[in-house]
Design a protein around this motif. Structure first.
Motif, PDB file in Angstrom:
ATOM      1  N   THR A 162       0.867  -1.184   0.000  1.00  0.00           N
ATOM      2  CA  THR A 162       0.000   0.000   0.000  1.00  0.00           C
ATOM      3  C   THR A 162       0.901   1.231   0.000  1.00  0.00           C
ATOM      4  OG1 THR A 162      -0.053  -0.088   2.411  1.00  0.00           O
ATOM      5  CG2 THR A 162      -1.912  -1.087   1.254  1.00  0.00           C
ATOM      6  N   GLY A 163       0.313   2.381  -0.225  1.00  0.00           N
ATOM      7  CA  GLY A 163       1.073   3.633  -0.168  1.00  0.00           C
ATOM      8  C   GLY A 163       2.067   3.767  -1.311  1.00  0.00           C
ATOM      9  N   GLU A 164       2.957   4.709  -1.200  1.00  0.00           N
ATOM     10  CA  GLU A 164       3.929   5.015  -2.248  1.00  0.00           C
ATOM     11  C   GLU A 164       5.274   5.338  -1.599  1.00  0.00           C
ATOM     12  OE1 GLU A 164       3.877   7.907  -6.142  1.00  0.00           O
ATOM     13  OE2 GLU A 164       2.056   7.664  -4.967  1.00  0.00           O
ATOM     14  N   TYR A 194       3.549 -10.291  -5.096  1.00  0.00           N
ATOM     15  CA  TYR A 194       3.264  -8.897  -4.734  1.00  0.00           C
ATOM     16  C   TYR A 194       1.900  -8.500  -5.295  1.00  0.00           C
ATOM     17  CZ  TYR A 194       7.951  -8.805  -2.966  1.00  0.00           C
ATOM     18  OH  TYR A 194       9.070  -9.077  -2.214  1.00  0.00           O
ATOM     19  N   ALA A 195       1.144  -7.773  -4.498  1.00  0.00           N
ATOM     20  CA  ALA A 195      -0.207  -7.380  -4.895  1.00  0.00           C
ATOM     21  C   ALA A 195      -0.568  -6.087  -4.168  1.00  0.00           C
ATOM     22  CB  ALA A 195      -1.179  -8.495  -4.518  1.00  0.00           C
ATOM     23  N   GLY A 196      -1.764  -5.599  -4.442  1.00  0.00           N
ATOM     24  CA  GLY A 196      -2.246  -4.410  -3.729  1.00  0.00           C
ATOM     25  C   GLY A 196      -2.000  -3.120  -4.499  1.00  0.00           C
ATOM     26  N   PRO A 197      -2.570  -2.013  -4.002  1.00  0.00           N
ATOM     27  CA  PRO A 197      -2.504  -0.743  -4.748  1.00  0.00           C
ATOM     28  C   PRO A 197      -1.088  -0.194  -4.919  1.00  0.00           C
ATOM     29  CG  PRO A 197      -3.528  -0.454  -2.570  1.00  0.00           C
ATOM     30  CD  PRO A 197      -3.387  -1.917  -2.778  1.00  0.00           C
ATOM     31  N   GLY A 198      -0.146  -0.633  -4.055  1.00  0.00           N
ATOM     32  CA  GLY A 198       1.226  -0.129  -4.175  1.00  0.00           C
ATOM     33  C   GLY A 198       1.937  -0.645  -5.419  1.00  0.00           C
ATOM     34  N   VAL A 199       1.445  -1.742  -6.002  1.00  0.00           N
ATOM     35  CA  VAL A 199       2.141  -2.346  -7.154  1.00  0.00           C
ATOM     36  C   VAL A 199       2.265  -1.347  -8.297  1.00  0.00           C
ATOM     37  CG1 VAL A 199       1.876  -4.076  -8.993  1.00  0.00           C
ATOM     38  CG2 VAL A 199       1.613  -4.760  -6.606  1.00  0.00           C
ATOM     39  N   SER A 200       1.144  -0.654  -8.616  1.00  0.00           N
ATOM     40  CA  SER A 200       1.165   0.224  -9.793  1.00  0.00           C
ATOM     41  C   SER A 200       2.066   1.442  -9.586  1.00  0.00           C
ATOM     42  CB  SER A 200      -0.254   0.660 -10.143  1.00  0.00           C
ATOM     43  OG  SER A 200      -0.773   1.375  -9.049  1.00  0.00           O
ATOM     44  N   ASP A 261       3.459  -1.040   3.995  1.00  0.00           N
ATOM     45  CA  ASP A 261       3.078   0.308   3.587  1.00  0.00           C
ATOM     46  C   ASP A 261       4.343   1.002   3.065  1.00  0.00           C
ATOM     47  OD1 ASP A 261       2.366   2.933   3.360  1.00  0.00           O
ATOM     48  OD2 ASP A 261       1.364   3.078   5.313  1.00  0.00           O
ATOM     49  N   LEU A 262       4.398   1.194   1.754  1.00  0.00           N
ATOM     50  CA  LEU A 262       5.615   1.734   1.132  1.00  0.00           C
ATOM     51  C   LEU A 262       5.965   3.110   1.699  1.00  0.00           C
ATOM     52  CD1 LEU A 262       4.865   0.718  -2.582  1.00  0.00           C
ATOM     53  CD2 LEU A 262       6.481  -0.387  -1.025  1.00  0.00           C
ATOM     54  N   SER A 263       4.934   3.879   2.072  1.00  0.00           N
ATOM     55  CA  SER A 263       5.201   5.255   2.519  1.00  0.00           C
ATOM     56  C   SER A 263       5.906   5.293   3.888  1.00  0.00           C
ATOM     57  CB  SER A 263       3.901   6.049   2.577  1.00  0.00           C
ATOM     58  OG  SER A 263       3.050   5.466   3.532  1.00  0.00           O
ATOM     59  N   LYS A 264       5.897   4.144   4.592  1.00  0.00           N
ATOM     60  CA  LYS A 264       6.525   4.142   5.927  1.00  0.00           C
ATOM     61  C   LYS A 264       8.019   3.797   5.874  1.00  0.00           C
ATOM     62  CE  LYS A 264       2.833   4.205   8.910  1.00  0.00           C
ATOM     63  NZ  LYS A 264       1.715   3.305   8.722  1.00  0.00           N
TER      64      LYS A 264
END
Ligand code: MIC
Ligand code: SF4
Length: 641
Positions: A162-164, A194-200, A261-264
């Protein structure tokens, strides 16, 4: 049933067995890759299989590991590999064309397909949605001969992104974070999907960095779905036609879920001497560095190198820091040359190295005695740099540049605004480095140099075996410990008798002499024995020295199959106490080896210690047959489809 992406691909390619976690399945392999250091032995085995032409959709032979050519040995190996490729219908990637995984990603990988490679970082192609697995050369040779690839169907872990990523935090930090949490044993028997909104939010090269270093988790492989970003990247490589959407079914099930969470995330760094020894860059900021290396199959994409070039523009690396850059492929090198990125690097004081593995496998650019080397690579095992007492750290290209400029480990966030790098609309073709096989294969001569020796073989084991404990080692022994690489030893990869002199040489310089004098024996290891590389020399050379079995607390996947394939038994201690009380030089005797193989347990008598203990030998039916035959080559000779 709603399948995850891994099982969708496995089911499409399953030709034998039930594709359910824990079951042995036979898979059809679409593509194979080899590199020169494992390739010669793979092709020597292929030659014994009696095929006319490879049976895969595509097989590629890369030369990227040893291009030093400090003597005739490598040059002869390259000539042999080129002639074998032409003889059997294999594409040949010339030295200088690039590192196998980067080139395969750019030119050949196809979403939704299967790839088997004789290199542990083959999962790099999972970045575009392939099931790509690293194995020993013998398994690759069998796949080229049209035989199924047998594997224990894995458990699948969903990594929900998730996140960016924040500015200056990179794909390398994502995989270092997973290594920090899960360790180098955390992925054994698993696929990370890997899955979820962070992939894109991640580009293909970023995804490939993550799947590449999934190998360091001990994972079977790692995979991203293929999506619009994959299509866009393949289009720029001139390969839109190879795109195929590969995604999990909606509502797919997984054995486990990790949320990230990528943003963390923050910039991370692996300290000597293990890729899972991870801390925040800021925790070790200020550590003086002697050398910085940018490249390897993990971080040498065009995006990485352009970022490095932009960061170096108009700056100077201090004289006591040696900065080396090895572009991942000839294509990347060509674009950075055309875009003046290379000029910026050279102007800052970087040394340009060839587009090959180079320092990553100890082929040149070794650090000074006791030196600190900061690398964008994937492995920092002791001695792998070529300097026994060097201290090697692993980090992102951004952290590497910030540290090179400061002369000490530096958090890249101190550099201000991160540069913006655009992928080119289209990459240059540079086809001159890739040689396609002739239509007509008959009549092609195979060229063999004097250093290329036949593969030694083992005969079937008897019911009674005895020998002494030749060596006792601890946990996480790597294949670099068992069969070191580097510029002195790598030229001997085609000559097993010669390379066997170096088995365990960095751990115990008398090992080979002792093993030969005693006519073989046992090796005793701790947890995760044989982690790291796919090099089957770490099994073949001990087999040549007469090693009967390795008794360890647990094994890494690739090395365990290599041992079985070459007739060495991987035996597992029943308890830590049994491991603790066994000593080097103890004389061991097994009386019921063959029946023990059938039931999965062997009783060993410690003649010196005067006690008996039971070791596990859990082999699948197929593996039992291989063990009884004294190795797989004895079974598959002439068996090509
Ligand atoms: C490595 O990174 O250790 C290697 C060199 O690429 C090996 C293969 C080899 O030893 O030839 C690997 O990872 O499989
Ligand atoms: Fe080459 Fe290093 Fe990648 Fe192994 S890890 S394939 S040696 S670049």
């Amino acid at each position: 049933m709603a399948d995850n992406l891994t099982y969708k691909i496995l089911k499409e390619h399953c030709v034998e067995g039930r594709p359910e976690a824990g079951e042995t399945v036979g898979l059809r392999i679409d593509q194979t890759l080899t590199q020169d250091a494992t390739g010669t032995v793979a092709y020597l085995q292929l030659e014994t299989m009696g095929i006319e032409r490879v049976q895969t959709d595509l097989s590629v032979s890369y030369v990227d590991h040893n291009t030093l050519q400090s003597g005739f040995e490598n040059a002869d190996d390259h000539r042999y590999l080129m002639s074998v490729a032409a003889r059997y219908g294999i594409v040949f990637s010339r030295p200088g064309s690039g590192i196998c995984h980067q080139v395969h990603l750019e030119r050949f990988g196809r979403p939704g397909g299967t790839l088997l490679g004789s290199d542990s970082h083959t999962p790099t192609a999972g970045g575009i949605g392939m099931i790509a697995v690293g194995v020993g050369g013998q398994d690759v040779a069998c796949a080229m001969a049209g035989l199924p690839f047998y594997i224990t169907a894995p458990r699948v872990v969903k990594v929900e992104l998730t996140g960016e990523l924040s500015p200056w935090v990179t794909a390398k930090d994502v995989i270092l974070e997973l290594l920090r949490c899960l360790s180098v044993k955390g992925g054994v028997g698993k696929v990370f999907e890997y899955a979820g909104p962070g992939v894109s939010t991640l580009s293909v090269p970023q995804r490939a960095t993550i799947t590449n270093m999934g190998a360091e988790l001990g994972a079977t492989t790692s995979i991203f779905p293929s999506d619009d970003r994959t299509l866009d990247w393949l289009t720029r490589q001139g390969r839109a036609a190879d795109y195929n959407p590969a995604v999990a079914d909606s509502g797919a099930e997984y054995d486990d879920i990790i949320e990230l969470d990528l943003s963390k995330l923050q910039p991370l760094i692996a300290l000597p001497h293990s890729p899972d020894n991870v801390v925040l860059v800021s925790d070790v900021a200020g550590t003086k560095v002697d050398q910085v290396c940018i490249g390897s199959c993990t971080n040498s994409s065009l995006h990485d190198l352009c970022t490095v070039g932009r960061l170096l523009e108009g700056k100077k690396v201090p004289p006591d820091v040696s900065l080396g850059v090895s572009p991942g492929s000839g294509r990347v090198l060509q674009v950075i040359t055309e875009r003046s990125v290379l000029g910026a690097m050279i102007g800052a004081g970087a040394r340009l190295l060839e587009s090959v593995c180079g320092p990553c496998i100890g082929m040149g650019f070794a650090p000074p005695s006791g030196g600190v080397s900061l690398r964008t690579f994937n492995r920092n095992f002791e001695g792998r740099t070529g300097t026994a007492d060097a201290r090697c750290y692993l980090c992102s290209p951004e952290t590497a540049v910030a540290s090179a400029l400061a002369g000490a480990v530096t958090d890249p966030r101190e550099l201000g605004e991160p540069p913006h790098v655009e992928e080119p609309e289209s990459y240059p073709a540079s086809e001159n480095m890739i040689i396609y096989p002739p239509e007509e294969l008959t009549g092609v001569e195979i060229t063999r140099g004097p250093n290329i020796k036949p593969i030694p073989q083992r005969t079937s084991p008897g019911d009674i075996v005895e020998g002494s404990v030749l060596l006792k080692v601890g946990d996480n022994i790597t294949t670099d410990h068992i069969m070191p690489a580097g510029s002195k030893i790598l030229p001997l990869r085609s000559n097993i008798p010669a390379i066997s002199e170096y088995v365990f040489s960095s751990v115990d310089s008398d090992f080979a002499t002792r093993a030969k004098k005693r006519g073989g024996g046992f090796i005793v290891g701790g947890e995760n024995y044989g982690q790291g590389s796919s090099r089957e020399h770490a099994a073949l050379a001990p087999m040549y020295l007469g090693v009967i079995a390795v008794i360890a607390r647990s094994f890494s996947r690739i090395h365990r199959s290599n041992l079985i394939n070459f007739g060495i038994l991987p035996l597992v201690f029943g308890s830590k106490e049994d491991y603790d009380r066994l000593e080097r030089d103890d004389m061991l005797k097994a009386k019921d080896l063959l029946s023990g193989l059938d039931v999965g347990e062997i009783t060993l008598q410690n003649v010196t210690g005067g006690y008996e203990f039971v070791v596990g030998c859990e082999l699948s039916d197929r593996e039992k047959e291989i063990a009884k035959a004294g190795g797989r080559l004895n079974m598959v000779k002439g068996a090509g489809a």
